[in-house]
Design a protein around this motif. Structure first.
Motif, short mmCIF file in Angstrom:
data_model
loop_
_atom_site.label_atom_id
_atom_site.label_comp_id
_atom_site.label_asym_id
_atom_site.label_seq_id
_atom_site.Cartn_x
_atom_site.Cartn_y
_atom_site.Cartn_z
N LYS A 104 31.20 0.41 -29.79
CA LYS A 104 30.35 1.19 -28.90
C LYS A 104 31.31 2.01 -27.91
O LYS A 104 30.64 2.29 -26.78
N MET A 105 32.41 2.18 -28.04
CA MET A 105 33.17 3.01 -27.28
C MET A 105 33.92 3.94 -28.15
O MET A 105 33.87 4.14 -29.51
N SER A 106 34.19 5.21 -27.50
CA SER A 106 35.05 6.30 -27.97
C SER A 106 36.46 5.73 -28.41
O SER A 106 36.73 4.85 -27.84
N PRO A 107 36.96 6.43 -29.52
CA PRO A 107 38.27 6.06 -29.98
C PRO A 107 39.38 6.20 -28.81
O PRO A 107 40.21 5.21 -28.61
N LYS A 108 39.30 7.02 -27.71
CA LYS A 108 40.17 7.28 -26.43
C LYS A 108 39.80 5.91 -25.71
O LYS A 108 40.75 5.19 -25.06
N ARG A 109 38.69 5.56 -25.46
CA ARG A 109 38.48 4.35 -24.58
C ARG A 109 38.63 3.03 -25.26
O ARG A 109 39.47 2.34 -24.39
N PHE A 110 38.61 2.94 -26.70
CA PHE A 110 39.11 1.85 -26.91
C PHE A 110 40.59 1.64 -27.37
O PHE A 110 41.13 0.52 -27.02
N THR A 111 41.33 2.85 -27.47
CA THR A 111 42.92 2.78 -27.14
C THR A 111 43.20 2.00 -25.89
O THR A 111 44.26 1.25 -25.89
N HIS A 112 42.63 2.56 -24.92
CA HIS A 112 43.04 2.09 -23.45
C HIS A 112 42.53 0.72 -23.39
O HIS A 112 43.42 -0.06 -22.77
N THR A 113 41.56 0.29 -23.86
CA THR A 113 40.97 -1.11 -23.91
C THR A 113 41.84 -2.17 -24.76
O THR A 113 42.12 -3.22 -23.89
N ALA A 114 42.01 -1.59 -25.91
CA ALA A 114 43.30 -2.30 -26.58
C ALA A 114 44.60 -2.54 -25.99
O ALA A 114 45.21 -3.48 -25.96
N ALA A 115 44.96 -1.58 -25.08
CA ALA A 115 46.20 -1.54 -24.65
C ALA A 115 46.26 -2.55 -23.33
O ALA A 115 47.12 -2.91 -22.83
N VAL A 116 45.02 -2.42 -22.62
CA VAL A 116 44.73 -3.38 -21.41
C VAL A 116 44.98 -4.83 -22.07
O VAL A 116 45.74 -5.79 -21.24
N GLU A 117 44.23 -5.08 -22.94
CA GLU A 117 44.37 -6.50 -23.93
C GLU A 117 45.91 -6.75 -23.97
O GLU A 117 46.36 -8.06 -23.58
N ASP A 118 46.62 -5.93 -24.50
CA ASP A 118 48.00 -6.25 -24.75
C ASP A 118 48.84 -6.41 -23.76
O ASP A 118 49.70 -7.52 -23.56
N MET A 119 48.63 -5.68 -22.36
CA MET A 119 49.21 -5.88 -21.07
C MET A 119 48.79 -7.22 -20.58
O MET A 119 49.46 -8.04 -20.10
N ALA A 120 47.42 -7.60 -20.85
CA ALA A 120 46.95 -8.87 -20.18
C ALA A 120 47.83 -9.87 -20.74
O ALA A 120 48.04 -10.87 -20.19
N ILE A 121 47.93 -9.56 -22.24
CA ILE A 121 48.80 -11.05 -22.89
C ILE A 121 50.18 -11.06 -22.27
O ILE A 121 50.40 -12.12 -21.83
N ARG A 122 50.81 -9.96 -21.94
CA ARG A 122 52.10 -10.03 -21.35
C ARG A 122 52.14 -10.65 -19.90
O ARG A 122 52.95 -11.48 -19.80
N LEU A 123 51.20 -10.34 -19.38
CA LEU A 123 51.08 -10.73 -17.95
C LEU A 123 50.60 -12.15 -17.86
O LEU A 123 50.95 -13.08 -17.12
#
Length: 219
Positions: free
Chosen positions: A22-41
Motif C-alpha cells: 500500500k506504499m510507493s517504493p520510495k515510502r517503503f524504502t524509508h519505512t524499511a530503513a526506519v525498521e532497521d534503525m529501530a532494531i539498532r536502537l
C-alpha cells in the motif's frame, strides 16, 4: 486493544508484506530503513521490546501519502479536533491518522505501545515513553535520510559509541540527541515561517528541564 503483545518473525513478515503493498517504493524504502534503525536502537535500550518497536516502525507512515482532505476526514470521523490553522502544520497529520487506523486496518498489531509510538513519532510530546523516543529517533536518523540535519544528528548519536556506554550514560546520550533533534526541527520551522506544534515545544522543554535538573543547574 492488545496490551504488551509479542510479535513473532512470521507476524512481522506478514505486516511488512501488507504495508509494502500500500506504499510507493520510495515510502517503503524509508519505512524499511526506519525498521532497521529501530532494531539498532532497540538493541541498545530494550532488546526485549524490539519486535514491538519493529511493528511500530512498519506502521508509522501508513497514511503519509494520503492527501490533506483525506487526513482531515479521518481525524473528524474519529472525533479528533481539527483546529483552525492545523492545515498549516499538515505534516503532523499522518502520525495522528495512522494511530487512528491501526486498530481497524491492522487489528493484530493494535498494541497500546505500538499506537502511542506511532502517534507521537513526528511531533514528540511531553514525558515521552522510551518506545516513543526510539521510534521518533529512528525516523529522524534512519540511513535513508540525507537531509543535512538528519545526517548530522545520526553522526552525533553513533559517533559517541553508545554501545560502549552504561545504560545510564546511554539514556543521557539519548536525551541530549533528542534535544538536538527538537532544536533542529524548531529552527527549521522558524526559518520557514511555519507553525510549530505545541507538542514539540513541550517535548523539548521537558527534556531540557530534565537535563538541567540532572546537572544541578536550577539554582
Amino acid at each position: 486493544m492488545n496490551q504488551n503483545k509479542t510479535f513473532g518473525e512470521a507476524e512481522l513478515a506478514a505486516l511488512r508484506e501488507a504495508v509494502v503493498s500500500k506504499m510507493s517504493p520510495k515510502r517503503f524504502t524509508h519505512t524499511a530503513a526506519v525498521e532497521d534503525m529501530a532494531i539498532r536502537l532497540g538493541t541498545l535500550f530494550c532488546p526485549e521490546d524490539i519486535p514491538t518497536l519493529r511493528a511500530a516502525a512498519l506502521l508509522h507512515d501508513i497514511t503519509k501519502e494520503y492527501d490533506i482532505p483525506t487526513q482531515i476526514r479521518i481525524l473528524r470521523e474519529a472525533g479528533e479536533e481539527v483546529k483552525p490553522g492545523d492545515e498549516f502544520s499538515h505534516k503532523t497529520f499522518h502520525a495522528r491518522t495512522a494511530a487512528i487506523l491501526i486498530p481497524t486496518r491492522y487489528p493484530d498489531y493494535a498494541d497500546e505501545t505500538v499506537i502511542s509510538a506511532v502517534r507521537w513519532h513526528t511531533t514528540g510530546r511531553e514525558d515521552m515513553t522510551l518506545m516513543e523516543k526510539l521510534l521518533y529517533l529512528a525516523d529522524y536518523i534512519d540511513e535513508s535520510r540525507i537531509f543535512p540535519d538528519c545526517v548530522r544528528l545520526r553522526g552525533f548519536f553513533w559517533n559517541e559509541h553508545p554501545e560502549k556506554m552504561s545504560m545510564e550514560e546511554r539514556l543521557t546520550h539519548l536525551r541530549r540527541t533528542l534535544i538536538m533533534s527538537f532544536d533542529m526541527t524548531m529552527r527549521a520551522l522558524l526559518s520557514e515561517g511555519s507553525v510549530i506544534s505545541p507538542d514539540t515545544a513541550h517535548a523539548r522543554n521537558r527534556l531540557v528541564l530534565d537535563e538541567l535538573l540532572e546537572n544541578g543547574k536550577m539554582d
